[in-house]
Scaffold this motif. Structure first.
Motif, PDB file in Angstrom:
ATOM      1  N   PHE A 137      -0.351  -1.566  -9.799  1.00 28.34           N
ATOM      2  CA  PHE A 137      -1.907  -1.153  -9.007  1.00 28.34           C
ATOM      3  C   PHE A 137      -2.901  -2.349  -8.347  1.00 28.34           C
ATOM      4  CE2 PHE A 137      -0.054   3.041  -9.554  1.00 28.34           C
ATOM      5  CZ  PHE A 137       1.388   2.606  -8.761  1.00 28.34           C
ATOM      6  N   LYS A 157       0.391  -1.447   0.144  1.00 30.93           N
ATOM      7  CA  LYS A 157      -0.061  -0.049   0.080  1.00 30.93           C
ATOM      8  C   LYS A 157       0.841   1.105  -0.332  1.00 30.93           C
ATOM      9  CE  LYS A 157      -3.980  -2.215   2.633  1.00 30.93           C
ATOM     10  NZ  LYS A 157      -4.380  -1.595   4.164  1.00 30.93           N
ATOM     11  N   ARG A 188       2.712   1.744  -2.905  1.00 31.13           N
ATOM     12  CA  ARG A 188       0.771   2.535  -4.122  1.00 31.13           C
ATOM     13  C   ARG A 188       0.848   3.816  -4.068  1.00 31.13           C
ATOM     14  NH1 ARG A 188      -3.892  -0.742  -3.924  1.00 31.13           N
ATOM     15  NH2 ARG A 188      -4.154   0.547  -1.603  1.00 31.13           N
ATOM     16  N   ARG A 189       1.063   4.192  -2.444  1.00 28.95           N
ATOM     17  CA  ARG A 189       0.673   5.759  -2.389  1.00 28.95           C
ATOM     18  C   ARG A 189       1.898   6.601  -3.245  1.00 28.95           C
ATOM     19  NH1 ARG A 189      -0.525   3.448   2.386  1.00 28.95           N
ATOM     20  NH2 ARG A 189       1.549   4.120   3.192  1.00 28.95           N
ATOM     21  N   SER A 195       1.837   6.286  -7.327  1.00 28.59           N
ATOM     22  CA  SER A 195       0.773   6.067  -7.238  1.00 28.59           C
ATOM     23  C   SER A 195       0.571   7.018  -9.391  1.00 28.59           C
ATOM     24  CB  SER A 195      -0.684   6.693  -6.915  1.00 28.59           C
ATOM     25  OG  SER A 195      -0.570   7.952  -6.497  1.00 28.59           O
ATOM     26  N   ILE A 200      -2.550  -5.539  -6.734  1.00 29.31           N
ATOM     27  CA  ILE A 200      -2.454  -5.175  -5.512  1.00 29.31           C
ATOM     28  C   ILE A 200      -4.025  -4.936  -4.603  1.00 29.31           C
ATOM     29  CG2 ILE A 200      -1.237  -3.796  -3.543  1.00 29.31           C
ATOM     30  CD1 ILE A 200       0.552  -2.506  -5.308  1.00 29.31           C
ATOM     31  N   LYS A 201      -4.217  -4.409  -6.072  1.00 28.56           N
ATOM     32  CA  LYS A 201      -6.209  -4.568  -5.084  1.00 28.56           C
ATOM     33  C   LYS A 201      -6.384  -5.933  -5.089  1.00 28.56           C
ATOM     34  CE  LYS A 201     -10.075  -1.777  -6.113  1.00 28.56           C
ATOM     35  NZ  LYS A 201      -9.981  -0.491  -5.357  1.00 28.56           N
TER      36      LYS A 201
END
Length: 136
Positions: free
Chosen positions: A126, A110, A113-114, A117, A129-130
Motif C-alpha cells: 500500500f 487503488k 488497496r480498498r 486495506s 501504491i501511494k
C-alpha cells in the motif's frame, strides 16, 4: 446481501434467487430476458478468452521467462475505444494509449488497496501504491 450473509452464506446463487421476485429491491440489477442474458454471457466469455491470452518473453541473458497479457483493454475517454482490445506492444508504444493504460493500472491498484486495506501484511504494498499515486 447482509441478510443473506447473516442467514447462511452469501453466494451468487442465493443472491440471484433472492432477487428473482419482481418486488425485490435488487431485481433490476439482473437481465431477466433470457435471450439478452445469454448474449451478454457469451460476450463475457469472449472477454475472458481474450484476457486469458498471454505471450512469453524470453530473456536469453539469464534464461528467464516472463508471461504478460497479449491484449489489453485500454479504457480511455474516447467512446470508440470502449470494449476494444489492443495488442500490448501497440498500447505500450502509443503515448496516449500508454498513458490510458497507466491510469487503468493505477485505478486497479487503488481498487486492490480498498479491497485489502484491512490486511496489515500488505502495508508495504500500500505504501508503494501511494508513492506511485503521488508521482503521477
Amino acid at each position: 446481501m447482509e441478510e443473506l450473509a447473516q442467514n447462511g452464506e452469501l453466494t451468487s446463487a442465493r443472491f440471484l434467487e433472492a432477487s428473482r421476485p419482481e418486488d425485490a429491491p435488487t431485481h433490476n440489477l439482473f437481465e431477466w430476458n433470457d435471450s439478452l442474458a445469454a448474449e451478454r454471457y457469451r460476450l463475457q466469455q469472449a472477454t475472458i478468452a481474450i484476457n486469458s491470452v498471454e505471450v512469453q518473453i524470453v530473456n536469453e541473458s539469464n534464461a528467464s521467462v516472463i508471461s504478460q497479457a497479449a491484449f489489453v483493454n485500454v479504457v480511455s475517454k474516447a467512446p470508440a475505444r470502449s470494449g476494444s482490445f489492443t495488442p500490448i506492444e501497440v498500447a505500450l508504444s502509443d503515448e496516449n494509449m500508454r498513458s490510458a493504460l497507466l491510469l487503468n493500472a493505477l485505478n486497479e491498484l487503488k481498487a486492490f488497496r480498498r479491497k485489502y486495506s484491512q490486511l496489515s501484511e500488505l502495508a508495504d504494498v500500500f505504501f508503494e501504491i501511494k508513492k506511485i499515486e503521488q508521482a503521477s
